[in-house]
Design a protein around this motif. Sequence first.
Motif, mmCIF file in Angstrom:
data_model
loop_
_atom_site.group_PDB
_atom_site.id
_atom_site.type_symbol
_atom_site.label_atom_id
_atom_site.label_comp_id
_atom_site.label_asym_id
_atom_site.label_seq_id
_atom_site.Cartn_x
_atom_site.Cartn_y
_atom_site.Cartn_z
ATOM 1 N N LEU B 46 0.838 -1.207 0.000
ATOM 2 C CA LEU B 46 0.000 0.000 0.000
ATOM 3 C C LEU B 46 0.872 1.255 0.000
ATOM 4 O O LEU B 46 0.584 2.229 -0.696
ATOM 5 N N SER B 50 1.055 4.033 -3.024
ATOM 6 C CA SER B 50 0.852 5.466 -2.752
ATOM 7 C C SER B 50 2.005 6.295 -3.303
ATOM 8 O O SER B 50 1.801 7.318 -3.963
ATOM 9 N N GLU B 53 2.151 6.254 -7.161
ATOM 10 C CA GLU B 53 1.081 7.095 -7.734
ATOM 11 C C GLU B 53 1.463 8.576 -7.659
ATOM 12 O O GLU B 53 1.270 9.332 -8.610
ATOM 13 N N GLN B 59 -3.174 7.017 -11.108
ATOM 14 C CA GLN B 59 -4.020 6.280 -10.168
ATOM 15 C C GLN B 59 -4.089 4.846 -10.682
ATOM 16 O O GLN B 59 -4.588 4.617 -11.784
ATOM 17 N N PHE B 60 -3.571 3.910 -9.924
ATOM 18 C CA PHE B 60 -3.725 2.504 -10.328
ATOM 19 C C PHE B 60 -5.188 2.112 -10.176
ATOM 20 O O PHE B 60 -5.856 2.565 -9.232
ATOM 21 N N ILE B 65 -4.153 -3.370 -8.947
ATOM 22 C CA ILE B 65 -3.459 -3.568 -7.670
ATOM 23 C C ILE B 65 -3.418 -5.052 -7.289
ATOM 24 O O ILE B 65 -2.426 -5.553 -6.784
#
Lengths: 252, 86
Positions: B46, B50, B53, B59-60, B65
């Motif tokens: 995570l 972040s 990005e 933005q994935f 993900i």
Amino acid sequence: MEKIYEVNINNLYSLLDSFYGNKHGVSVIKTQNYTVVASETSVWPNIIYRTDEGIFTDNLIEEFIYIIKKNNFSDLILLENSTQSYLKLKDKGFFPIEKWIGMTYNNFANIPNVVCETNVDIFVTIIDSDLEKWAEVVSVTLFNKKIFDTQIVKYLISKGAQIVIAKSFNVVIGTALIWIDENNIAGIYMVSVIEKYRGMGVGRKITRHCLKIILERNINLCILQATKLGVYMYENIGFERTGSCFLYKKIK
Amino acid sequence: MKMEKKEKILKVLNEIFRKELNNDSLIIDFLSSPKNIEGWDSVTNLLLISSIEEKFNIQFSIDFIFEAENVGDFCGYILTNSTVEF
């Protein structure tokens, strides 16, 4: 939500609903839009799920955040089936930690044989020492060693859950839980195998054993939620994909 | 040309991975994955996402993900979706 996936996820809701009435330190908060099931003593159950089908509003997310903070529900997981909620949730500090693929099985006339490379005995248990070991294995394999309270397991047994345990030379190496809901649909949960015994067919054998138990109860539909790692194993047994949902955790 | 850009992305990713996994000597390649990189678990994933990005202004998608298997997949996604010049 697709109808068949609704059937799948409703079995999970039925399992969680069994805690209604604050049983063993598990609070169940039901509102018009969502349900919260949270345990004080155990890593599971700790979940919020929506019971409406509307758009995930900012107000609703703020309400979740308030509940998490107010009650100090640090292990609380948010279950959401719509991918459209992702960016909105992310903006509010909820990150997706797991994807569940809903699966169903109905080919009970042809439950396949499976090869297992190690000696393993699988059976349903209600013995205290087995339940403690079961909870210990589940804690290590599925919940990052956080405490899975044995009292929760015993409570679920009292509500009709069946606890399946796999032993190799008297050592507990695998787990599963069977829950039959009000619609006579069986759910298989918490299938796990300790690391040392993975890749030997133990998980397949546990799942097959669960299907046999379900067959004996004259049930003709079984569901489960698979992770990415487990989905191929279940497909190999004959399960089919029905949909998916995501688990989020408040990180920021 | 595409490969050259991917190599450049890889270099930037390497810095991000070193920072987020707290390992100054880490060297990643296109096949690096949670299976062969120590400390790359669901939580650090995570943090990595972040940071990536933010760095690449992308933005994935949520499906990506959970479908991405290795660093090469990240490079491919960034190459296709990022507006940052390499």
